[in-house]
Design a protein around this motif. Structure first.
Motif, PDB file in Angstrom:
ATOM      1  N   LYS A  97       0.716  -1.107  -0.115  1.00  0.00           N
ATOM      2  CA  LYS A  97      -0.090   0.005  -0.098  1.00  0.00           C
ATOM      3  C   LYS A  97       0.808   1.232   0.080  1.00  0.00           C
ATOM      4  O   LYS A  97       1.754   1.282   0.597  1.00  0.00           O
ATOM      5  CB  LYS A  97      -0.863   0.153   1.175  1.00  0.00           C
ATOM      6  CG  LYS A  97      -2.111  -0.866   1.233  1.00  0.00           C
ATOM      7  CD  LYS A  97      -3.038  -0.486   2.454  1.00  0.00           C
ATOM      8  CE  LYS A  97      -4.219  -1.463   2.116  1.00  0.00           C
ATOM      9  NZ  LYS A  97      -5.438  -0.830   3.367  1.00  0.00           N
ATOM     10  N   ASN A 101      -3.206   4.834   0.151  1.00  0.00           N
ATOM     11  CA  ASN A 101      -4.075   3.722   0.073  1.00  0.00           C
ATOM     12  C   ASN A 101      -4.201   3.097  -1.280  1.00  0.00           C
ATOM     13  O   ASN A 101      -5.081   2.383  -1.690  1.00  0.00           O
ATOM     14  CB  ASN A 101      -5.196   3.822   0.833  1.00  0.00           C
ATOM     15  CG  ASN A 101      -5.249   3.693   2.075  1.00  0.00           C
ATOM     16  OD1 ASN A 101      -4.093   3.099   2.892  1.00  0.00           O
ATOM     17  ND2 ASN A 101      -6.125   4.283   3.165  1.00  0.00           N
ATOM     18  N   ASP A 102      -3.515   3.586  -2.208  1.00  0.00           N
ATOM     19  CA  ASP A 102      -3.330   2.873  -3.402  1.00  0.00           C
ATOM     20  C   ASP A 102      -2.740   1.420  -3.410  1.00  0.00           C
ATOM     21  O   ASP A 102      -1.481   1.453  -2.626  1.00  0.00           O
ATOM     22  CB  ASP A 102      -2.598   3.915  -4.713  1.00  0.00           C
ATOM     23  CG  ASP A 102      -3.293   4.992  -4.700  1.00  0.00           C
ATOM     24  OD1 ASP A 102      -4.746   5.216  -4.820  1.00  0.00           O
ATOM     25  OD2 ASP A 102      -2.833   6.012  -5.057  1.00  0.00           O
ATOM     26  N   SER A 160      -7.058  -7.492  -2.319  1.00  0.00           N
ATOM     27  CA  SER A 160      -6.985  -6.549  -3.236  1.00  0.00           C
ATOM     28  C   SER A 160      -8.308  -5.653  -3.092  1.00  0.00           C
ATOM     29  O   SER A 160      -9.222  -6.196  -2.332  1.00  0.00           O
ATOM     30  CB  SER A 160      -6.669  -7.120  -4.572  1.00  0.00           C
ATOM     31  OG  SER A 160      -6.644  -5.856  -5.594  1.00  0.00           O
ATOM     32  N   TYR A 161      -8.511  -4.658  -3.842  1.00  0.00           N
ATOM     33  CA  TYR A 161      -9.700  -3.704  -3.671  1.00  0.00           C
ATOM     34  C   TYR A 161     -10.651  -4.573  -4.516  1.00  0.00           C
ATOM     35  O   TYR A 161     -10.307  -5.204  -5.532  1.00  0.00           O
ATOM     36  CB  TYR A 161      -9.507  -2.389  -3.935  1.00  0.00           C
ATOM     37  CG  TYR A 161      -8.785  -1.399  -3.231  1.00  0.00           C
ATOM     38  CD1 TYR A 161      -9.250  -1.361  -1.927  1.00  0.00           C
ATOM     39  CD2 TYR A 161      -7.765  -0.777  -3.393  1.00  0.00           C
ATOM     40  CE1 TYR A 161      -8.595  -0.693  -0.951  1.00  0.00           C
ATOM     41  CE2 TYR A 161      -7.038   0.106  -2.308  1.00  0.00           C
ATOM     42  CZ  TYR A 161      -7.588   0.119  -1.038  1.00  0.00           C
ATOM     43  OH  TYR A 161      -7.114   0.836  -0.185  1.00  0.00           O
ATOM     44  N   THR A 162     -12.034  -4.337  -4.214  1.00  0.00           N
ATOM     45  CA  THR A 162     -12.895  -4.888  -5.261  1.00  0.00           C
ATOM     46  C   THR A 162     -12.555  -4.111  -6.590  1.00  0.00           C
ATOM     47  O   THR A 162     -12.456  -2.776  -6.847  1.00  0.00           O
ATOM     48  CB  THR A 162     -14.358  -4.365  -4.795  1.00  0.00           C
ATOM     49  OG1 THR A 162     -14.417  -4.818  -3.364  1.00  0.00           O
ATOM     50  CG2 THR A 162     -15.306  -5.055  -5.550  1.00  0.00           C
ATOM     51  N   ARG A 167     -17.791  -1.841  -7.656  1.00  0.00           N
ATOM     52  CA  ARG A 167     -17.701  -0.932  -6.601  1.00  0.00           C
ATOM     53  C   ARG A 167     -19.033  -0.122  -6.491  1.00  0.00           C
ATOM     54  O   ARG A 167     -19.586   0.011  -7.219  1.00  0.00           O
ATOM     55  CB  ARG A 167     -16.581  -0.124  -6.743  1.00  0.00           C
ATOM     56  CG  ARG A 167     -15.252  -0.648  -6.584  1.00  0.00           C
ATOM     57  CD  ARG A 167     -14.227   0.431  -6.508  1.00  0.00           C
ATOM     58  NE  ARG A 167     -12.922  -0.332  -6.464  1.00  0.00           N
ATOM     59  CZ  ARG A 167     -11.574   0.308  -6.443  1.00  0.00           C
ATOM     60  NH1 ARG A 167     -11.588   1.643  -6.159  1.00  0.00           N
ATOM     61  NH2 ARG A 167     -10.305  -0.231  -6.448  1.00  0.00           N
ATOM     62  N   ASN A 173     -14.020   1.424  -0.949  1.00  0.00           N
ATOM     63  CA  ASN A 173     -12.837   0.824  -0.843  1.00  0.00           C
ATOM     64  C   ASN A 173     -12.797  -0.583  -0.318  1.00  0.00           C
ATOM     65  O   ASN A 173     -11.816  -0.893   0.429  1.00  0.00           O
ATOM     66  CB  ASN A 173     -11.944   1.801  -0.103  1.00  0.00           C
ATOM     67  CG  ASN A 173     -11.471   3.094  -0.770  1.00  0.00           C
ATOM     68  OD1 ASN A 173     -11.377   2.918  -1.984  1.00  0.00           O
ATOM     69  ND2 ASN A 173     -11.133   4.061  -0.109  1.00  0.00           N
ATOM     70  N   SER A 174     -13.796  -0.994  -0.516  1.00  0.00           N
ATOM     71  CA  SER A 174     -13.952  -2.494   0.086  1.00  0.00           C
ATOM     72  C   SER A 174     -12.748  -3.593  -0.502  1.00  0.00           C
ATOM     73  O   SER A 174     -12.350  -3.358  -1.795  1.00  0.00           O
ATOM     74  CB  SER A 174     -15.079  -3.033  -0.187  1.00  0.00           C
ATOM     75  OG  SER A 174     -16.194  -2.496   0.607  1.00  0.00           O
ATOM     76  N   VAL A 175     -12.343  -4.351   0.422  1.00  0.00           N
ATOM     77  CA  VAL A 175     -11.161  -5.217  -0.020  1.00  0.00           C
ATOM     78  C   VAL A 175     -11.775  -6.774  -0.170  1.00  0.00           C
ATOM     79  O   VAL A 175     -12.730  -6.928   0.549  1.00  0.00           O
ATOM     80  CB  VAL A 175      -9.998  -5.122   0.826  1.00  0.00           C
ATOM     81  CG1 VAL A 175      -9.313  -4.047   0.724  1.00  0.00           C
ATOM     82  CG2 VAL A 175     -10.328  -5.719   2.008  1.00  0.00           C
ATOM     83  N   GLY A 375      -8.741  -3.910   6.826  1.00  0.00           N
ATOM     84  CA  GLY A 375      -9.616  -3.909   5.922  1.00  0.00           C
ATOM     85  C   GLY A 375     -10.923  -3.940   6.823  1.00  0.00           C
ATOM     86  O   GLY A 375     -10.988  -3.891   8.070  1.00  0.00           O
ATOM     87  N   ASN A 440      -9.301   8.207  -4.617  1.00  0.00           N
ATOM     88  CA  ASN A 440      -8.476   7.750  -3.487  1.00  0.00           C
ATOM     89  C   ASN A 440      -7.954   8.857  -2.747  1.00  0.00           C
ATOM     90  O   ASN A 440      -7.103   8.886  -1.790  1.00  0.00           O
ATOM     91  CB  ASN A 440      -7.000   7.387  -4.257  1.00  0.00           C
ATOM     92  CG  ASN A 440      -7.036   6.123  -5.042  1.00  0.00           C
ATOM     93  OD1 ASN A 440      -7.534   5.204  -4.683  1.00  0.00           O
ATOM     94  ND2 ASN A 440      -6.575   6.014  -6.305  1.00  0.00           N
TER      95      ASN A 440
END
Length: 528
Positions: A97, A101-102, A160-162, A167, A173-175, A375, A440
């Protein structure tokens, strides 16, 4: 096993959950601060100088031919040697990360260029890969295997992100857990190949992996879908013949149900498993001895250290392997509301007295990160609530030439992650997109009062339509705290006054001789 307290001389807030430790020539280096580095340490890599139960953070540097390496947290890190007998080695850094938070999908190779008493210089090279490149992720592992004179790296697990198409505004930003694919990476030819193995049903995150020759053992890890920690022990065997590689997986008994644990090596064939979480609300205070010989592995419980009451009762902990049987552990301070960056640190020695005499504390061979995923699905989000508050003048850099931090803004205190007003509730750790235009970073708008300053649109209670209007129209905006002042200082509107006709100048008095009688009223009208 022994446990002792160590204190950080300044900059303790740099050591946050998700950091990594690297070892070059017996010196431990810290990597992965939570925030973009200041110009005094443009790379975000620091020497962990430990003396007399105190450690200082001394900034390191990169050579001019290096690529930029962001301060990544939760990456996969492992050592890469030219061959088994070589003393020269590099580190592979994959994923992780960024401070915004990218997630990164890049792979870096980091090596030591030069070192003296005042300055350490590294070289960082980004590797271009083709084929089945692993997607951006964090909380995974990478290992190096050797088979038939060949070397390859193996990537597995992570989070990873959804995907963008799935989305929603509420869960932007759910993982999700990555697919349970095994990736083989050949750095010599720059190619990747993925394998789907029926024995691996979940893309486990924050698991532990141990590599020896052509075999990798995977134990523990957390699954978001089932919210469980796997008790299985997996054995991955990689065969590298002249043709296509062959990857097989075997499920073994005797696994450990744990996530976010640390593994440290105490001898050529022996490892110690420390820490982690056995459930969402309970740390794992049990330690295990792991013996790997030939093609078999044995895991048994071993004596635990005398954990302090602070460690026993704290909700979360984090740390890394320091090498040769030593582990750096951290827990948040008790007065978290008053001192958000106060962390307490311990060093756990897993070797006996004889081993301590043979090896220096700072020597290491690999590092594993201990922390729970921040998360949405885990209760350990408070591990991410600590903010970067490091002052560059506290870096002990001796006479090393450094940049002037005034030349560049520190994004930990300016930019998007600021306290824009007294009612500001934007937190880099908990922020989620509020407007459809955000991804982001939070949307901001410029207040035109005084010297001008930026404020978060969400803190100003701006609707999305108003935000778009202000962004498109060439109008001035004043924040909630300055709008009343602006109204009070506005120039009053001009009052239109009636024009008055100027008075005619009086005529000079003249003497008239009247020959006939004239009425006085007529004379008055004449001279008016």
């Amino acid at each position: 096993m022994s446990l002792r307290v160590v204190s950080a001389v300044g900059n303790s807030s740099l050591l946050q959950p998700g950091f990594s430790l690297l070892n070059f020539d017996g010196n431990v280096y810290f990597f992965g601060q939570k925030g973009w580095p200041k110009r005094s340490c443009p790379t975000g890599v620091f020497l962990l100088d430990l003396k007399q139960n105190e450690f200082k953070m001394k900034p390191a540097f990169f050579s001019k031919d290096s690529c930029y390496l962001p301060p990544l947290r939760y990456p996969a890190v492992c050592m890469l040697r030219g061959n088994a007998e070589s003393d020269e080695y590099q580190y592979i850094i994959h994923g992780g990360k960024t401070p915004n938070n990218d997630l990164s999908n890049k792979i870096y190779i980091m090596s030591l260029v030069s070192k003296n008493s005042k300055k350490t210089t590294f070289q960082c090279v980004e590797k271009d890969l083709g084929g089945d490149v692993p997607e951006a992720r964090y909380g995974h592992t990478i290992n190096v295997v050797h088979s038939r004179g060949k070397t390859m790296s193996v990537v597995f697990g992570g989070r990873s992100y959804t995907p963008l198409a799935q989305r929603t505004t509420e869960k932007w930003n759910s993982v999700v857990d990555c697919l349970p694919s095994v990736f083989l990476i050949d750095f010599e030819f720059g190619c990747c190949t993925s394998y789907i193995l029926p024995e691996l049903q979940d893309g486990l995150s924050f698991h532990v992996s141990i590599a020896r020759n052509d075999t990798i053992y995977i134990l523990g890890g957390h699954s978001l879908q089932s919210n469980t920690r796997s008790p299985s022990l997996y054995k991955l065997k990689v065969d590298l013949p002249l043709g296509s590689p062959a990857v097989t997986c075997t499920v073994l008994p005797g696994g450990v149900s744990v996530s976010s644990a640390i593994v440290t090596q105490t001898s050529d064939t022996e490892f110690v498993l420390v820490g982690g979480y056995q459930s969402d609300n309970q740390k794992r205070l049990v330690c295990n001895r792991i013996v790997v010989e030939d093609n078999k592995i044995e895991i048994v419980e071993r004596a635990t250290p005398d954990w302090t009451s602070d460690i026993k009762h704290c909700r979360m902990w984090f740390g890394c392997d320091m090498g040769k049987g030593s582990v750096l552990l951290g827990i948040p301070g008790a007065n978290k509301q008053l001192m958000s960056d106060a962390n307490y640190f311990y060093i756990l020695k897993c070797k006996g007295a004889e081993g301590d005499k043979e090896e220096e504390l700072t020597e290491q061979i690999c590092s594993q990160t201990l922390t729970e995923d921040p998360g949405d699905s885990t209760p350990f989000e408070d591990s991410e609530e600590f903010c970067l508050r490091a002052e560059t003048n506290s870096f002990d850099v001796d006479d090393t030439d450094t940049y002037n931090e005034d030349d560049e803004e520190d994004e930990s205190e300016t930019g998007y992650w600021i306290i824009c007003s007294a009612s500001c509730n934007i937190d880099i750790n908990t922020w989620v997109p509020f407007y459809s235009t955000e991804l982001n970073k939070p949307a901001m708008i410029l207040c035109s009062s005084g010297a001008s300053h930026w404020v978060h649109a969400q803190c100003m209670n701006l609707s999305e339509s108003m935000l778009l209007h202000l962004s498109e129209a060439n109008v001035k905006y004043f924040c909630n705290e300055h709008v009343d002042l602006y109204k009070g200082l506005r120039t009053p509107q001009k009052v239109v006054h009636l024009k008055k006709q100027p008075m005619k100048p009086l005529r000079k008095k003249t003497t008239m001789k009247l020959t006939t009688p004239v009425k006085k009223s007529f004379l008055r009208r004449l001279f008016e």
